[in-house]
Design an enzyme around this catalytic site. Sequence first.
Site, mmCIF file in Angstrom:
data_model
loop_
_atom_site.group_PDB
_atom_site.id
_atom_site.type_symbol
_atom_site.label_atom_id
_atom_site.label_comp_id
_atom_site.label_asym_id
_atom_site.label_seq_id
_atom_site.Cartn_x
_atom_site.Cartn_y
_atom_site.Cartn_z
ATOM 1 N N HIS A 1 -11.529 -7.655 53.856
ATOM 2 C CA HIS A 1 -11.109 -6.537 52.991
ATOM 3 C C HIS A 1 -11.600 -5.184 53.495
ATOM 4 C CE1 HIS A 1 -9.377 -8.866 49.605
ATOM 5 N NE2 HIS A 1 -10.075 -9.823 50.174
ATOM 6 N N ASP B 1 -12.635 3.341 55.051
ATOM 7 C CA ASP B 1 -12.285 2.440 53.955
ATOM 8 C C ASP B 1 -11.261 1.429 54.459
ATOM 9 O OD1 ASP B 1 -12.241 1.482 51.366
ATOM 10 O OD2 ASP B 1 -11.929 3.448 50.462
HETATM 11 C C1 GDG Z 1 -12.728 -3.319 48.967
HETATM 12 C C2 GDG Z 1 -12.555 -2.443 50.210
HETATM 13 C C3 GDG Z 1 -10.080 -2.464 49.828
HETATM 14 C C4 GDG Z 1 -12.721 2.047 40.095
HETATM 15 N N1 GDG Z 1 -13.275 2.748 39.091
HETATM 16 C C5 GDG Z 1 -12.890 2.174 37.947
HETATM 17 C C6 GDG Z 1 -12.064 1.095 38.255
HETATM 18 N N2 GDG Z 1 -11.979 1.035 39.588
HETATM 19 C C7 GDG Z 1 -11.175 0.063 40.345
HETATM 20 C C8 GDG Z 1 -9.944 0.746 40.898
HETATM 21 C C9 GDG Z 1 -9.639 -0.128 42.112
HETATM 22 C C10 GDG Z 1 -11.007 -0.667 42.519
HETATM 23 O O1 GDG Z 1 -11.899 -0.417 41.457
HETATM 24 C C11 GDG Z 1 -11.560 0.015 43.763
HETATM 25 O O2 GDG Z 1 -10.849 -0.440 44.870
HETATM 26 P P1 GDG Z 1 -11.022 0.177 46.338
HETATM 27 O O3 GDG Z 1 -9.956 -0.393 47.196
HETATM 28 O O4 GDG Z 1 -10.965 1.647 46.242
HETATM 29 O O5 GDG Z 1 -12.487 -0.148 46.854
HETATM 30 P P2 GDG Z 1 -13.572 -1.341 47.052
HETATM 31 O O6 GDG Z 1 -14.143 -1.746 45.767
HETATM 32 O O7 GDG Z 1 -14.525 -0.785 48.025
HETATM 33 O O8 GDG Z 1 -12.789 -2.614 47.694
HETATM 34 C C12 GDG Z 1 -11.312 -1.577 50.072
HETATM 35 C C13 GDG Z 1 -10.331 -3.434 48.684
HETATM 36 O O9 GDG Z 1 -11.538 -4.173 48.886
HETATM 37 C C14 GDG Z 1 -9.175 -4.438 48.547
HETATM 38 O O10 GDG Z 1 -8.977 -5.163 49.716
HETATM 39 O O11 GDG Z 1 -8.999 -1.618 49.468
HETATM 40 O O12 GDG Z 1 -11.113 -0.820 51.250
HETATM 41 O O13 GDG Z 1 -13.710 -1.635 50.398
HETATM 42 O O14 GDG Z 1 -8.815 -1.202 41.756
HETATM 43 O O15 GDG Z 1 -8.955 0.736 39.917
HETATM 44 N N3 GDG Z 1 -11.499 0.314 37.324
HETATM 45 C C15 GDG Z 1 -11.771 0.626 36.005
HETATM 46 N N4 GDG Z 1 -12.588 1.642 35.655
HETATM 47 C C16 GDG Z 1 -13.173 2.448 36.574
HETATM 48 O O16 GDG Z 1 -13.921 3.367 36.223
HETATM 49 N N5 GDG Z 1 -11.201 -0.109 35.057
#
Ligand code: GDG
Length: 588
Positions: free
Chosen positions: A204, A405
């Site tokens: 990921h 990222d």
């Molecule tokens: C890893 C990789 C890759 C965030 N704040 C709130 C909230 N979120 C949710 C968002 C989104 C998720 O968290 C964050 O996803 P990301 O992709 O930005 O980042 P990572 O957690 O680092 O994930 C990344 C991912 O895996 C998938 O393969 O894209 O690059 O690092 O879904 O919506 N959700 C709620 N409240 C918040 O305040 N409900």
Amino acid sequence: MSGTDSSASRSACNSKGSMIVVSNRLPFILKRNEKTGELERKASAGGLVTAVAPVVIRGSGIWVGWPGIHLDDPNEKIPESNPNDKTPTAGLLSEKIVPIHAEPKLFDSYYNGCCNGTFWPLFHSMPDRATFIADHWKAYIKCNEEFAEKTVHALHLLKQQKGKNGNSPPIVWVHDYHLMLAANWIRQRAEEDEIKCKLAFFLHIPFPPWDIFRLFPWSDEVLQGILGCDMVGFHITDYCLNFIDCCQRNLGCRVDRKNLLVELGGRTICVRPLPIGVPFDRFVQLAQNAKPVLSTNQQVILGVDRLDYTKGLVHRLKAFERLLEKYPEHIEKVVLLQISVPSRTDVKEYQDLKEGMDQLVGRINGRFTTPNWSPIRYIYGCVGQDELAAFYRDAAAALVTPLRDGMNLVAKEFVACQINKPPGVLIVSPFAGAGEMMHEALICNPYELDDAAEVIHRALIMPEDERTVRMNHLRRREQLNDVDSWMKAFLKAMDSLEEEADDIGATSMQPVTIDDFDEYLSKYIGYTQKLALLLDYDGTLAPIAPHPDLATLPLETKHTLQRLSNMSDVYIAIISGRNVDNVKNMVS
Ligand code: GDG
């Protein structure tokens, strides 16, 4: 474009064999009810779980992972889901869960030490932040062995179970940087026990270039572990090529960069770019139903991130400060709303980052605040999904500017929620996987503060037409490539997608639409690319007619040309033997 009425929405997919998912965490966590002392499930609503859990459940598969709690009695029964649970994991019976138990100190050394202290920074190309400690690596090996053993146990359980998917071999799908060694042991032990299975791995986060990867003292073992699989997936082609490069240079494997193949020990391993998507239609629905939460007539720039040093939050705040310095016309007109979700809070580096952010927010607000306005609203905490959808929907722009990222789902969720007119503008870093493919977003290098401030300014003053054209393209792509389509692409790459009768030949039967054309075009238009269209008039744009005046443009062609001429990245020239005025008359 609305997300719910589209022909693009997909039917659910099934795998040919049962699926065993192996991930560091189970798709829910266990908590002990303080009053009753009973264990309870706390569900997760992430996109990954939403897409994968139904496939596991429908195929009578199994999920192997850590339950989020260290149990004194490892034989304590996993509870069934709460009867009111409507989340995708509700149907995952406790007999289909294989929990991992690890001694707390060992687990800490594996998880906080090796996974988050070494692999997380190293794979995000931040080697100075990485620690290389032999004991952490030993703990990583031990925990991966435990995961492998429990997965082989799950394979035995499936073998005993007679039923659906009995004839096709099960698929074992190992997830992420926590479990890079497990596949090889699963393969070896399954072979010893004469159990057939297909093995896959998905990372990921980014896979770094060779000169970063080789800093890890035990890098050969990591590659050998991953190469235990039949198929290895990454978000984007760049990461695939980095991985292939490392296999060749570290292990001396024969590789095929064009077809993304690696050979090791007489086996050929497929490497595939599988960019993850989001549950697009679910976010559209959330945006349609969410009550407004932003009571302001100022333009809101939104940032949503885990509080992590890879997300570029300090750079972002400084770029916003630079914007206010350079363009004071935005003072009292624009607000930066930053939501920072607490993450790895027991790690010193993350505590320092929190402190740094608190101070920076205070300093910038102190510098620019007027009696009726403060430039930054900072939420250190998690907001509910409805509220999040309302923020996404009502923001004028989203700043998704990580330093590095793997993909970044926030960029995609923001796009899905843009159901208002005029839509907001997405600003994305080229160092996120999302920046690779969301061509119509404004691209912003987070390291260059002046340029970042310029890009934010450009987003804030962007005309409606341009916002709409850009957002339509972005939404179309994300809707087509949603998380279910990711799941399908994975099963296809494993040659394990069960074709549904409805699907077979469906694509070839459908007429080409304007949306297909948009999708085709989007491959050619991006922030580094401009498209020049040189179009012949008579016989191409307009059908040949008995008299030149009768060779008029079909209405559909005219509309298409109009749409194209509104795109800032497209230049159109018409080639004709007619005189210029006549051509102008014919096309206008
Ligand atoms: C890893 C990789 C890759 C965030 N704040 C709130 C909230 N979120 C949710 C968002 C989104 C998720 O968290 C964050 O996803 P990301 O992709 O930005 O980042 P990572 O957690 O680092 O994930 C990344 C991912 O895996 C998938 O393969 O894209 O690059 O690092 O879904 O919506 N959700 C709620 N409240 C918040 O305040 N409900």
